[in-house]
Design an enzyme around this catalytic site. Structure first.
Site, PDB file in Angstrom:
ATOM      1  N   CYS A 106       1.925   7.488   8.002  1.00  0.00           N
ATOM      2  CA  CYS A 106       0.575   7.398   7.444  1.00  0.00           C
ATOM      3  C   CYS A 106      -0.470   7.848   8.464  1.00  0.00           C
ATOM      4  O   CYS A 106      -1.371   8.627   8.141  1.00  0.00           O
ATOM      5  CB  CYS A 106       0.305   5.964   7.006  1.00  0.00           C
ATOM      6  SG  CYS A 106      -1.283   5.745   6.182  1.00  0.00           S
ATOM      7  N   CYS A 202       1.236  -2.124   3.366  1.00  0.00           N
ATOM      8  CA  CYS A 202       0.120  -2.201   2.429  1.00  0.00           C
ATOM      9  C   CYS A 202       0.558  -1.885   1.011  1.00  0.00           C
ATOM     10  O   CYS A 202       0.025  -2.450   0.051  1.00  0.00           O
ATOM     11  CB  CYS A 202      -0.994  -1.252   2.869  1.00  0.00           C
ATOM     12  SG  CYS A 202      -0.550   0.496   2.829  1.00  0.00           S
TER      13      CYS A 202
END
Length: 383
Positions: A106, A202
């Site tokens: 990410c 997340c």
């Protein structure tokens, strides 16, 4: 909201959490022209379980903080990019018997990349994040160092950044501890100051990676045998995606002795079990590597093979094949437990990050390690 102007503009990533909020506040105190940016990466189901990176309430808290600080705030939709570079590879990795590092992916392919692109669009000379790491300038060159708070240090997730990128990166929390940052957020009465820490990814806030992968596997899951150290079938599984190297609990078999997952063969749909000693590796091969420009091989360093690994002394060798292609091998001074393909190996000397790469395969341990005999590289690192 006025026009975006100013030579010292800094674009700060705002997640709505404590760390990014304090980072933004400190930048404002320092007199920077601060612009808050939130990346919308993932949509959560309305199941009462929320993550910390991009849930709707966190975007709301980010806006509340920027309003309090009197700075502009923008939200950009990057869900498609996140799906392409993080979620899809995450699913593929588990189906292929590897253990991915989605937070590294990410930062590499979504967050940091997009922040620099947006900074250029918004006229910002630098970007800032709430990572617990430090940028130290040595002889005019920016280098990445661990954060002062060793328990919270996040330099591992930024190891791929090059000097030119580090030169435009500000890490306001690098010299602080989490406790200090939390106390500051409360004193400043920032929105979300009392939020707890997220312990899960997340996009998988439940922690059920196997269920998440199964929902997105598109009929690619294959059941198969679980075999012991002698190759005997001792059980059956519903997919290698539900296992990781080093796993002991939830195996679905009872051998009368401690057993661990020591290997995953996705091609044969086989889970291999063994004892504790079979988990120890003497080294690893790496791919997708990034190294600082002053690193010389063979490189003697401390190598972390996962985010929560303390690190182990090793030597990293560079090999060049007849076609001129370079490959890298890590050789540990002493065997290291659970070196998992798909995870990231990051090299340190002292607090400085030297680079790293993705673990392609682990290497068996041997009675005598070549790493102990390797010469020290000439790299010099400031204390």
């Amino acid at each position: 909201m006025g026009a975006l102007t100013g030579k010292n503009r800094v674009l700060v990533a705002m997640s709505g959490g404590v760390d990014s909020s304090v980072a933004a506040a400190r930048l404002c105190d320092a007199g920077h022209d601060v612009v808050g940016v939130t990346l919308h990466l993932w949509d959560y189901p309305d199941d009462g379980v929320k993550g910390r990176c991009c849930a709707p309430e966190d975007q709301h808290d980010a806006r509340r903080v920027t309003d309090m600080l009197g700075i502009p705030h923008y939200t950009f939709d990057r869900r498609e990019l996140f799906q392409e570079h993080v979620v899809a590879p995450f699913v593929d990795a588990y189906l292929e018997g590897r253990t991915p590092s989605p937070c590294v992916s990410c930062n590499r392919s979504v967050k940091i990349r997009e922040l620099f692109t947006l900074a250029d669009r918004l006229g910002a000379a630098a970007i800032a994040t709430g990572h617990y790491a430090r940028v130290v300038r040595e002889g005019g060159t920016a280098r990445l160092y661990r954060g002062r708070d060793r328990h919270k240090d996040q330099s591992y997730f930024l190891h791929m950044l090059r000097a030119s990128e580090l030169d435009r990166l500000i890490l306001p929390l690098g010299d602080s501890t989490k406790e200090e940052v939390r106390a500051e957020a409360i004193t400043r009465r920032l929105a979300g100051a009392h939020k707890g820490e997220s312990q899960e990814l997340c996009f998988v806030p439940t922690g059920r990676y196997d269920a998440f992968v199964a929902e997105r596997a598109n009929a690619r899951i294959r059941p198969g045998p679980i075999v012991d150290r002698d190759g005997r079938v001792v059980g059956q599984h519903h997919g290698v995606h539900a296992f990781t190297v080093g796993q002991r609990k939830g195996l679905g078999v009872a051998l009368g002795r401690p057993a661990f997952v020591v290997g995953l063969d996705a091609t044969a749909a086989t889970v291999h079990l063994g004892d504790e000693t079979a988990l120890h590796a003497g080294g690893a091969t790496l791919k997708d590597t990034v190294w600082d420009d002053d690193v010389v091989f063979p490189l003697q360093a401390e190598v972390r093979v996962r985010a929560r690994h303390d690190g182990a002394p090793a030597v990293i060798e560079r090999h060049v094949d007849p076609m001129g292609e370079a490959s890298f091998v890590v050789r540990f001074v002493s065997p290291v437990r659970a070196v998992s393909p798909g995870q990231v190996a990051v090299a340190y000397r002292g607090d400085r990050v030297l680079g790293g790469g993705t673990i392609e395969a682990s290497l068996p341990s041997s009675p005598q390690s070549r790493a102990a005999e390797a010469p020290m590289s000439p790299l010099e690192v400031a204390p």
